[in-house]
Design an enzyme around this catalytic site. Structure first.
Site, short mmCIF file in Angstrom:
data_model
loop_
_atom_site.label_atom_id
_atom_site.label_comp_id
_atom_site.label_asym_id
_atom_site.label_seq_id
_atom_site.Cartn_x
_atom_site.Cartn_y
_atom_site.Cartn_z
CG HIS A 1 -2.10 3.74 3.43
ND1 HIS A 1 -3.45 3.54 3.31
CD2 HIS A 1 -1.53 2.52 3.33
CE1 HIS A 1 -3.70 2.25 3.14
NE2 HIS A 1 -2.54 1.61 3.17
CB SER B 1 -0.95 0.00 1.20
OG SER B 1 -1.82 -1.10 1.15
#
Length: 199
Positions: A177, A126
């Site tokens: 993230h 991610s």
């Protein structure tokens, strides 16, 4: 731009770096599911583990980028890479694309190390995927000639949704993230060249 119409062989030929990333993380997921003691020990040795990094196991800042916790995790990240990575590999070329992808993932993991507790454990692509969105955001803001208005709006919408979901969903490495997004954005200043042509 984000619609894939290529067959399997054409996709591999046009986007070898993306295809390689997808293959590596799929093979590693299958490998890590083998009920073999040595494989289990290897998996434990390469996951993102802040205490391990603190003890000098620097590879834990890299290897988690290619590992996933479950099939749904692997499938979601693989679909994101499949949809959003090819256009950037075509724009940047293999080397600069890989620099952005792996670099953003590492930046996300470094951010995780400095902001989470030492017992924090994580895996997943991610951070690297958010790095790709960081490149798109850079183009939307600074290189408008490289991306049309329709795709710009789509990117901003997807990015807003992705960031919101980061804070809503549980078991998300929020720092990976956010740091991955910033990492991709910053690396764009080095990797997106003036001579690039529009999508």
């Amino acid at each position: 731009m984000f619609i894939r119409t290529e067959n399997f062989q054409t996709f591999i030929r046009l986007y070898p770096a993306v295809a390689c990333i997808l293959a590596i993380q799929s093979v590693l997921w299958i490998f890590c599911k083998l009920p073999i003691h040595s494989v289990i020990l290897w998996g434990d040795a390469v996951t993102g583990y802040n205490l391990g990094v603190a003890n000098g196991e620097w590879w834990r800042l890299i290897t988690p980028i290619f590992l996933h916790a479950g099939f749904a995790h692997l499938l979601f990240n693989s679909m994101s890479i499949f949809l959003f990575a090819p256009a950037l590999e075509r724009l940047l070329g293999k080397a600069r694309f890989l620099l952005v992808y792996v670099g953003s993932g590492i930046i996300g993991n470094v951010g995780t190390y400095f902001t989470e507790s030492l017992d924090y454990v994580h895996v997943g692509a991610s951070g690297a995927i958010f790095g790709l969105f960081g490149v798109y955001l850079y183009m939307v803001l600074y290189r408008k000639e490289l991306i049309d208005q329709e795709n710009s709006k789509m990117i901003i919408t997807l990015l807003v949704v992705a960031v919101l979901m980061t804070f809503i969903n549980s078991n998300i490495n929020v720092m990976a993230h956010l740091f991955g997004l910033v990492g991709g954005f910053v690396l764009s200043f080095l990797c997106v060249q003036k001579k690039e042509r529009r999508f």
